[in-house]
Design a protein around this motif. Sequence first.
Motif, PDB file in Angstrom:
ATOM      1  N   GLY A 270       0.789  -1.235   0.000  1.00 31.54           N
ATOM      2  CA  GLY A 270       0.000   0.000   0.000  1.00 31.54           C
ATOM      3  C   GLY A 270       0.812   1.271   0.000  1.00 31.54           C
ATOM      4  O   GLY A 270       0.263   2.364  -0.181  1.00 31.54           O
ATOM      5  N   ALA A 271       2.131   1.164   0.172  1.00 34.37           N
ATOM      6  CA  ALA A 271       2.978   2.357   0.161  1.00 34.37           C
ATOM      7  C   ALA A 271       3.113   2.900  -1.262  1.00 34.37           C
ATOM      8  O   ALA A 271       2.948   2.167  -2.240  1.00 34.37           O
ATOM      9  CB  ALA A 271       4.356   2.039   0.738  1.00 34.37           C
ATOM     10  N   LYS A 272       3.431   4.203  -1.364  1.00 36.33           N
ATOM     11  CA  LYS A 272       3.555   4.834  -2.679  1.00 36.33           C
ATOM     12  C   LYS A 272       4.704   5.837  -2.693  1.00 36.33           C
ATOM     13  O   LYS A 272       5.074   6.399  -1.653  1.00 36.33           O
ATOM     14  CB  LYS A 272       2.260   5.570  -3.053  1.00 36.33           C
ATOM     15  CG  LYS A 272       1.049   4.689  -3.236  1.00 36.33           C
ATOM     16  CD  LYS A 272      -0.180   5.525  -3.580  1.00 36.33           C
ATOM     17  CE  LYS A 272      -1.425   4.667  -3.731  1.00 36.33           C
ATOM     18  NZ  LYS A 272      -2.628   5.484  -3.997  1.00 36.33           N
ATOM     19  N   GLN A 273       5.229   6.055  -3.891  1.00 39.98           N
ATOM     20  CA  GLN A 273       6.119   7.172  -4.178  1.00 39.98           C
ATOM     21  C   GLN A 273       5.455   7.972  -5.284  1.00 39.98           C
ATOM     22  O   GLN A 273       5.403   7.532  -6.430  1.00 39.98           O
ATOM     23  CB  GLN A 273       7.501   6.715  -4.614  1.00 39.98           C
ATOM     24  CG  GLN A 273       8.448   7.877  -4.941  1.00 39.98           C
ATOM     25  CD  GLN A 273       9.814   7.422  -5.413  1.00 39.98           C
ATOM     26  OE1 GLN A 273      10.048   6.232  -5.612  1.00 39.98           O
ATOM     27  NE2 GLN A 273      10.733   8.364  -5.588  1.00 39.98           N
ATOM     28  N   GLY A 274       4.921   9.129  -4.921  1.00 35.72           N
ATOM     29  CA  GLY A 274       4.124   9.870  -5.892  1.00 35.72           C
ATOM     30  C   GLY A 274       2.931   9.033  -6.312  1.00 35.72           C
ATOM     31  O   GLY A 274       2.182   8.521  -5.480  1.00 35.72           O
ATOM     32  N   ASP A 275       2.768   8.841  -7.610  1.00 41.05           N
ATOM     33  CA  ASP A 275       1.675   8.012  -8.125  1.00 41.05           C
ATOM     34  C   ASP A 275       2.075   6.558  -8.299  1.00 41.05           C
ATOM     35  O   ASP A 275       1.260   5.730  -8.709  1.00 41.05           O
ATOM     36  CB  ASP A 275       1.188   8.561  -9.478  1.00 41.05           C
ATOM     37  CG  ASP A 275       0.527   9.931  -9.344  1.00 41.05           C
ATOM     38  OD1 ASP A 275      -0.074  10.186  -8.279  1.00 41.05           O
ATOM     39  OD2 ASP A 275       0.628  10.735 -10.290  1.00 41.05           O
ATOM     40  N   TYR A 276       3.331   6.223  -8.018  1.00 46.98           N
ATOM     41  CA  TYR A 276       3.811   4.855  -8.205  1.00 46.98           C
ATOM     42  C   TYR A 276       3.541   4.010  -6.962  1.00 46.98           C
ATOM     43  O   TYR A 276       3.866   4.413  -5.838  1.00 46.98           O
ATOM     44  CB  TYR A 276       5.312   4.838  -8.493  1.00 46.98           C
ATOM     45  CG  TYR A 276       5.697   5.457  -9.813  1.00 46.98           C
ATOM     46  CD1 TYR A 276       5.372   4.835 -11.017  1.00 46.98           C
ATOM     47  CD2 TYR A 276       6.389   6.664  -9.852  1.00 46.98           C
ATOM     48  CE1 TYR A 276       5.728   5.401 -12.229  1.00 46.98           C
ATOM     49  CE2 TYR A 276       6.751   7.238 -11.070  1.00 46.98           C
ATOM     50  CZ  TYR A 276       6.408   6.605 -12.251  1.00 46.98           C
ATOM     51  OH  TYR A 276       6.765   7.169 -13.454  1.00 46.98           O
ATOM     52  N   THR A 277       2.962   2.843  -7.170  1.00 45.78           N
ATOM     53  CA  THR A 277       2.764   1.905  -6.078  1.00 45.78           C
ATOM     54  C   THR A 277       3.948   0.941  -6.020  1.00 45.78           C
ATOM     55  O   THR A 277       4.761   0.862  -6.941  1.00 45.78           O
ATOM     56  CB  THR A 277       1.488   1.081  -6.287  1.00 45.78           C
ATOM     57  OG1 THR A 277       1.567   0.404  -7.545  1.00 45.78           O
ATOM     58  CG2 THR A 277       0.257   1.961  -6.265  1.00 45.78           C
ATOM     59  N   VAL A 278       4.017   0.204  -4.918  1.00 48.43           N
ATOM     60  CA  VAL A 278       4.984  -0.886  -4.822  1.00 48.43           C
ATOM     61  C   VAL A 278       4.787  -1.816  -6.020  1.00 48.43           C
ATOM     62  O   VAL A 278       3.667  -2.174  -6.366  1.00 48.43           O
ATOM     63  CB  VAL A 278       4.775  -1.659  -3.505  1.00 48.43           C
ATOM     64  CG1 VAL A 278       5.565  -2.960  -3.514  1.00 48.43           C
ATOM     65  CG2 VAL A 278       5.159  -0.803  -2.310  1.00 48.43           C
ATOM     66  N   GLY A 279       5.880  -2.192  -6.670  1.00 45.28           N
ATOM     67  CA  GLY A 279       5.812  -3.135  -7.773  1.00 45.28           C
ATOM     68  C   GLY A 279       5.810  -2.513  -9.155  1.00 45.28           C
ATOM     69  O   GLY A 279       6.176  -3.176 -10.129  1.00 45.28           O
TER      70      GLY A 279
END
Length: 370
Positions: free
Chosen positions: A163-172
């Motif tokens: 469930g973590a994110k960097q900006g609009d990017y999700t894990v994976g």
Amino acid sequence: MKVPMLDLSEQYASLKSEVLEALDSVMSSSQFILGDNVKKLEADIAKYSNVSHGIGCGNGSDAIHIALQAAGIGAGDEVITTPFTFFATGGAIVRAGATPVYADIDPVSFNLDPNEIEKHITDRTKAIIPVHLYGQMADMVRIREIADKHNLIVVEDAAQAIGAKQGDYTVGQLGDAATYSFFPTKNLGAYGDGGMVVTNNDDIAEKSRVIRVHGSKPKYYHSVLGYNSRLDEIQAAVLNVKFPHLDTWSEQRRKHAEFYTSLLNEKVSEHVQTPVIVEGFYHVFHQYTILTERRDELQAYLKENGVATMIYYPLPLHVQPVFESLGYKEGDYPKAEKAANQALSLPMFPELKEEQQQYVVEKIAEFFAK
């Protein structure tokens, strides 16, 4: 007051009827391995991760190993990762036949520092494993850029960061694959062991599915040396009940983290460094981890006063006895070593009460006042 590190009893009470109904359905179906519950969970977690494939497996440690093997990482290869992580990260690299090469951490996020990676790249480097520690993603945008520049595979160890994110990017999304753990204490936890590989890479997905069933395809015909690591129907059924609540639980964790930080900064800011949410990142707070120079004394005092805490992790991988042959020594990664000496995780779970948090911080302030 007693404040546990984690209490799953309230969560279970709220879901009990759904869980028991799901378990009864599995028992009645007599389908216990790689059935409809596993397929549903794989599809839902893949969609949640904005990727095409989910491959359920026995646990999060196996997930890392399977992803590495499926990506072609093996004997003679080097894999760059962080020394400040659970043993499974380094263990999976060695089990795949490769050699772990460590790079120091960013002391703000506790994650692999992109600025440290390139100095460790050699002609044998084949992959990078960033670990999204405590629930905050490593800087995957920069890590992906470095990997593309050097033609490296990226496997995200997201055991603590669903469930973590960097900006609009999700894990994976930016890794060639990512791995989850469904250990009971995780933000999305089963009632036993479980894990998953998620990926957009069709080849990695297909090979992962084969590896998890002894390398067999078709059945009883073995093209690769795999092993037995399947997510079973019972655990998948439990996770399917829990999964719709994950985002709500993540928000509750974030609210608790904000409350802890406000109290700690008000009362003991000169003694304790509180967690930092890096700008643009969405932190799901698997752990709420402070830094303090008097960590061990503080932990003992809190224990005396009924507050459970944990140290994640007291000995970095580069100085673990099992990796002695790699030739690392104390002092090689000073930022990771400082974190290992000062990190203390406080009670954190969605059902944590404000009065419990107030008591924890009261006792921390009391300790430093003495």
